[in-house]
Write a protein that holds these residues in place. Structure first.
Motif, PDB file in Angstrom:
ATOM      1  N   PHE A 156       9.062  51.602  15.343  1.00 13.71           N
ATOM      2  CA  PHE A 156       8.371  50.757  16.312  1.00 13.71           C
ATOM      3  C   PHE A 156       9.252  49.608  16.778  1.00 13.71           C
ATOM      4  CE2 PHE A 156       4.308  52.519  14.582  1.00 13.71           C
ATOM      5  CZ  PHE A 156       3.849  53.033  15.784  1.00 13.71           C
ATOM      6  N   LEU A 157      10.001  49.014  15.871  1.00 15.75           N
ATOM      7  CA  LEU A 157      10.894  47.916  16.227  1.00 15.75           C
ATOM      8  C   LEU A 157      11.941  48.377  17.233  1.00 15.75           C
ATOM      9  CD1 LEU A 157      11.830  44.975  15.652  1.00 15.75           C
ATOM     10  CD2 LEU A 157      13.293  45.931  13.893  1.00 15.75           C
ATOM     11  N   ILE A 158      12.545  49.537  16.986  1.00 18.43           N
ATOM     12  CA  ILE A 158      13.556  50.058  17.910  1.00 18.43           C
ATOM     13  C   ILE A 158      12.939  50.361  19.271  1.00 18.43           C
ATOM     14  CG2 ILE A 158      15.033  52.064  18.360  1.00 18.43           C
ATOM     15  CD1 ILE A 158      15.592  52.111  15.339  1.00 18.43           C
ATOM     16  N   HIS A 159      11.753  50.968  19.293  1.00 17.74           N
ATOM     17  CA  HIS A 159      11.121  51.289  20.567  1.00 17.74           C
ATOM     18  C   HIS A 159      10.756  50.033  21.345  1.00 17.74           C
ATOM     19  CE1 HIS A 159      10.754  55.319  18.882  1.00 17.74           C
ATOM     20  NE2 HIS A 159      10.672  55.708  20.132  1.00 17.74           N
ATOM     21  N   PHE A 160      10.238  49.030  20.685  1.00 20.11           N
ATOM     22  CA  PHE A 160       9.887  47.798  21.397  1.00 20.11           C
ATOM     23  C   PHE A 160      11.118  47.057  21.899  1.00 20.11           C
ATOM     24  CE2 PHE A 160       5.716  47.973  19.036  1.00 20.11           C
ATOM     25  CZ  PHE A 160       4.994  48.289  20.172  1.00 20.11           C
ATOM     26  N   ILE A 161      12.208  47.107  21.155  1.00 18.48           N
ATOM     27  CA  ILE A 161      13.449  46.483  21.627  1.00 18.48           C
ATOM     28  C   ILE A 161      13.946  47.207  22.870  1.00 18.48           C
ATOM     29  CG2 ILE A 161      15.888  46.174  21.080  1.00 18.48           C
ATOM     30  CD1 ILE A 161      15.010  45.537  18.207  1.00 18.48           C
ATOM     31  N   LEU A 162      13.904  48.534  22.853  1.00 16.40           N
ATOM     32  CA  LEU A 162      14.367  49.286  24.028  1.00 16.40           C
ATOM     33  C   LEU A 162      13.447  49.082  25.225  1.00 16.40           C
ATOM     34  CD1 LEU A 162      15.592  52.627  22.448  1.00 16.40           C
ATOM     35  CD2 LEU A 162      16.956  50.784  23.411  1.00 16.40           C
ATOM     36  N   LEU A 163      12.137  49.006  24.994  1.00 13.35           N
ATOM     37  CA  LEU A 163      11.221  48.786  26.114  1.00 13.35           C
ATOM     38  C   LEU A 163      11.366  47.396  26.708  1.00 13.35           C
ATOM     39  CD1 LEU A 163       7.980  50.541  24.901  1.00 13.35           C
ATOM     40  CD2 LEU A 163       9.437  51.206  26.797  1.00 13.35           C
ATOM     41  N   SER A 164      11.796  46.437  25.917  1.00  7.00           N
ATOM     42  CA  SER A 164      11.955  45.087  26.441  1.00  7.00           C
ATOM     43  C   SER A 164      13.280  44.904  27.174  1.00  7.00           C
ATOM     44  CB  SER A 164      11.843  44.060  25.310  1.00  7.00           C
ATOM     45  OG  SER A 164      12.941  44.189  24.427  1.00  7.00           O
ATOM     46  N   SER A 165      14.216  45.851  27.009  1.00 11.24           N
ATOM     47  CA  SER A 165      15.488  45.735  27.723  1.00 11.24           C
ATOM     48  C   SER A 165      15.328  46.249  29.147  1.00 11.24           C
ATOM     49  CB  SER A 165      16.584  46.524  26.994  1.00 11.24           C
ATOM     50  OG  SER A 165      16.321  47.894  27.081  1.00 11.24           O
ATOM     51  N   SER A 166      16.122  45.719  30.041  1.00  6.98           N
ATOM     52  CA  SER A 166      16.007  46.121  31.445  1.00  6.98           C
ATOM     53  C   SER A 166      16.636  47.490  31.694  1.00  6.98           C
ATOM     54  CB  SER A 166      16.666  45.084  32.341  1.00  6.98           C
ATOM     55  OG  SER A 166      18.045  44.970  32.028  1.00  6.98           O
ATOM     56  N   LYS A 167      17.611  47.883  30.892  1.00  8.50           N
ATOM     57  CA  LYS A 167      18.293  49.156  31.112  1.00  8.50           C
ATOM     58  C   LYS A 167      17.450  50.349  30.681  1.00  8.50           C
ATOM     59  CE  LYS A 167      22.577  51.582  30.113  1.00  8.50           C
ATOM     60  NZ  LYS A 167      23.866  51.533  29.432  1.00  8.50           N
ATOM     61  N   TYR A 168      16.704  50.221  29.583  1.00 10.94           N
ATOM     62  CA  TYR A 168      15.979  51.352  29.024  1.00 10.94           C
ATOM     63  C   TYR A 168      14.472  51.235  29.182  1.00 10.94           C
ATOM     64  CZ  TYR A 168      20.446  52.383  26.885  1.00 10.94           C
ATOM     65  OH  TYR A 168      21.756  52.653  26.678  1.00 10.94           O
ATOM     66  N   ASN A 169      13.989  50.447  30.099  1.00  8.76           N
ATOM     67  CA  ASN A 169      12.555  50.272  30.281  1.00  8.76           C
ATOM     68  C   ASN A 169      11.962  51.536  30.907  1.00  8.76           C
ATOM     69  OD1 ASN A 169       9.989  49.398  30.617  1.00  8.76           O
ATOM     70  ND2 ASN A 169      10.504  47.632  31.864  1.00  8.76           N
ATOM     71  N   ALA A 170      10.954  52.109  30.273  1.00  8.90           N
ATOM     72  CA  ALA A 170      10.364  53.366  30.739  1.00  8.90           C
ATOM     73  C   ALA A 170       9.638  53.182  32.064  1.00  8.90           C
ATOM     74  CB  ALA A 170       9.411  53.918  29.695  1.00  8.90           C
ATOM     75  N   GLY A 171       9.078  52.024  32.344  1.00 10.98           N
ATOM     76  CA  GLY A 171       8.381  51.781  33.593  1.00 10.98           C
ATOM     77  C   GLY A 171       9.303  51.907  34.786  1.00 10.98           C
ATOM     78  N   GLN A 172      10.538  51.484  34.630  1.00 12.58           N
ATOM     79  CA  GLN A 172      11.497  51.603  35.720  1.00 12.58           C
ATOM     80  C   GLN A 172      11.899  53.055  35.932  1.00 12.58           C
ATOM     81  OE1 GLN A 172      14.662  48.985  34.612  1.00 12.58           O
ATOM     82  NE2 GLN A 172      13.536  47.149  35.170  1.00 12.58           N
ATOM     83  N   TRP A 173      12.013  53.835  34.864  1.00 11.58           N
ATOM     84  CA  TRP A 173      12.362  55.244  35.006  1.00 11.58           C
ATOM     85  C   TRP A 173      11.265  55.984  35.744  1.00 11.58           C
ATOM     86  CZ3 TRP A 173      14.290  57.109  29.556  1.00 11.58           C
ATOM     87  CH2 TRP A 173      15.465  56.443  29.237  1.00 11.58           C
ATOM     88  N   ILE A 174      10.011  55.695  35.418  1.00  9.88           N
ATOM     89  CA  ILE A 174       8.888  56.398  36.037  1.00  9.88           C
ATOM     90  C   ILE A 174       8.799  56.046  37.515  1.00  9.88           C
ATOM     91  CG2 ILE A 174       6.375  56.600  36.051  1.00  9.88           C
ATOM     92  CD1 ILE A 174       6.511  56.186  32.986  1.00  9.88           C
TER      93      ILE A 174
END
Length: 63
Positions: free
Chosen positions: A25-43
């Motif tokens: 969960f910590l790794i996923h939340f860190i990646l979601l908070s970064s601008s490069k790996y944010n899933a909302g931007q990919w979608i």
């Protein structure tokens, strides 16, 4: 002579599972908070490109 272990196997297994879930969960939340790996931007980027550049290729041999 039987040696009594200090911790049981079930307690260790549960502790490792909880610790692994917390790290995941910590790794996923860190990646979601970064601008490069944010899933909302990919979608949003995927829907913009798929709706604006849709090409239909006919099956081979179709007229």
């Amino acid at each position: 002579m039987i040696v009594r272990r200090q911790y049981s196997f079930r307690a260790n297994l549960a502790a490792y599972c909880v610790a692994g879930a917390l790290v995941a969960f910590l790794i996923h939340f860190i990646l979601l908070s970064s601008s490069k790996y944010n899933a909302g931007q990919w979608i949003s980027a995927a829907t913009e490109t798929s709706t604006s550049q849709t090409q239909v290729n006919p099956a081979p041999g179709a007229k």
